[in-house]
Design an enzyme around this catalytic site. Sequence first.
Site, PDB file in Angstrom:
ATOM      1  CG  LEU A 274      49.854  14.111 -47.860  1.00 36.27           C
ATOM      2  CD1 LEU A 274      50.622  14.487 -46.597  1.00 36.27           C
ATOM      3  CD2 LEU A 274      49.306  15.367 -48.533  1.00 36.27           C
ATOM      4  CG  ASP A 275      52.471  11.331 -55.701  1.00 35.33           C
ATOM      5  OD1 ASP A 275      52.254  10.119 -55.832  1.00 35.33           O
ATOM      6  OD2 ASP A 275      53.328  11.960 -56.364  1.00 35.33           O
ATOM      7  CB  ALA A 276      56.314  10.998 -54.132  1.00 35.14           C
TER       8      ALA A 276
END
Length: 580
Positions: A236-238
């Site tokens: 889960l990016d950023a």
Amino acid sequence: MSAQPHSELSHRVITHIQFIYPHLNAEEICQQLLSIMRLDDNTPTPANHQNHWNQEDIVAITYGNSLLKETEKPLHSLHQFFNKHLKGTINSLHLLPFYPYSSDDGFAVMDYSKVSDSLGEWEDISALSKDYKLMADLVINHCSSRSLWFDNFKQGKHPGKNFFFTASPEDDLENVVRPRTSPLLREVVTPQGTKHVWCTFSHDQVDFDFRQIEVLYEFIKIIRLYLDYGIRIFRLDAVAFLWKEIGTNCIHLAQTHEMIRLIRCLIEHSANEAVIITETNVPNHENLSYFGNGNEAHCVYNFSLPPLLLNTLISGNCQHLKSWMMTMPPSQMGTAYFNFIASHDGIGLRPAEGLLNDDELATLVNTITQFGGRVSWRNANGIQKPYELNISLFDALQGTFKGPDKYQIDRFICAHAIMLALEGIPGIYIHSLFGTNNDYDRVKNTSHNRSINRHQWSVEQLESELENPYSAHHKVFKRIKSLIDKRTKQPAFHPNAVQFTLQLGEKLVGFWRQSQNRQQSIFCIYNISDQTQTIAMTDINLIDTANWFDLINEKSIEDLHSDLTLAPYQSVWLTNLVHK
């Protein structure tokens, strides 16, 4: 007529939705989400606190086009290279964004449902997933300003008309936390008038508005698609920036944590073995919050490890690393640390805040600059602060605060020997496998600091280097492969096996790992200095009724009352039980 009782799955989903969207119809949303994921009330509930990993799990982090071969699509070349050179050593791949994109080397996604034509197609992803556990990025906070959704936003059309978070320049935005110095808001003309779109990162990366339920629906569709093509690890990016509330710092908000719990619930009911990893490049105590109560991320990135280990090996003093290790809580069953010391991004400095003081950080920044690195900055209450160091890890470890020296390869291998033995799942950047140097041409071509560590190898050139016994790339590859092959056979290196920090002074890093059945112990000891170090065997407290063996150097320890002498940057793994 009384309402039908909810299944456990429906009850959990409804509970999450009621927290995130208190003004919407939770039951209706629940049914829509379950329909998208092809779940129903008969879906079995996965057991809690399951470890979906063991000591054999090693993740290689790579772009789809890190390895290039003429006349072949890069994903095919990557697959063939790993099968030829790393099958049986690496069992998992983190394939960085492989979608059509407009900037940030993939993290400004234009279309989440496609594989970039320049890389390959979905069949290549599916093929990789059959040979390796596959991790993919869910770039969930933002997308490209050149996406169809944002084009529709600018035209007032669906889907996209209400997908993006907007604010007014007059709003209270003083406390907003973000990792960039560029203006937060981007002015956009729409049929409804001028709007100011929120951009946590760049103006080509426009932030979603998850207050709109349609945005959630779209991402659940994306998750279902990825599951169908064999992806089982979701990065889960950023994600820390996902939910915004004007007047707050817009990071780590309660709705963000609840959204992760909801996404996890849906994913693990669809594929029991699936894993969520949160990417939150923030100070250590904030990062740990994403474990929740064992009900949020299965794994969190150990973001403090890269700057601390780099500082340790350049300074020749392990006090800060050792102090941090002693404060890290053991991960409970069903959760694990994701350990890494290099990645496609730079070496983040925010996770070192509170661990290294300002003078120590300044010295580290200056040294990395002298080693040919770059520095990226962030804006903190009007003050520019170093955000990350941009340099290949191999070049970052070319020397000490005194300057470059002859120990570059030994220091580099020592760093990986420490990382591979620590509690957690190791992630190794593809360029660390080969000891890739800084790519200055790529920085010049892209004008982005991070490009310095995103080299693209010709497969033919790389294989030539790996076959040359005098090449630094050959030496690094051979030694790291050997470490991995030894590590993956030892139960005491299970990601959740016991870890205890040893007190061996400032020049020796030491910790003890014990297998979950308590039969195997491994004492991991490292000389992190450029001087030979000696320690009495009795100070390590080895049990004298056992036979001890050094796994790395492959020799028995004959006399437990003698001294152990370690050359500069030498590593030893002393075990009472060898698994071959």
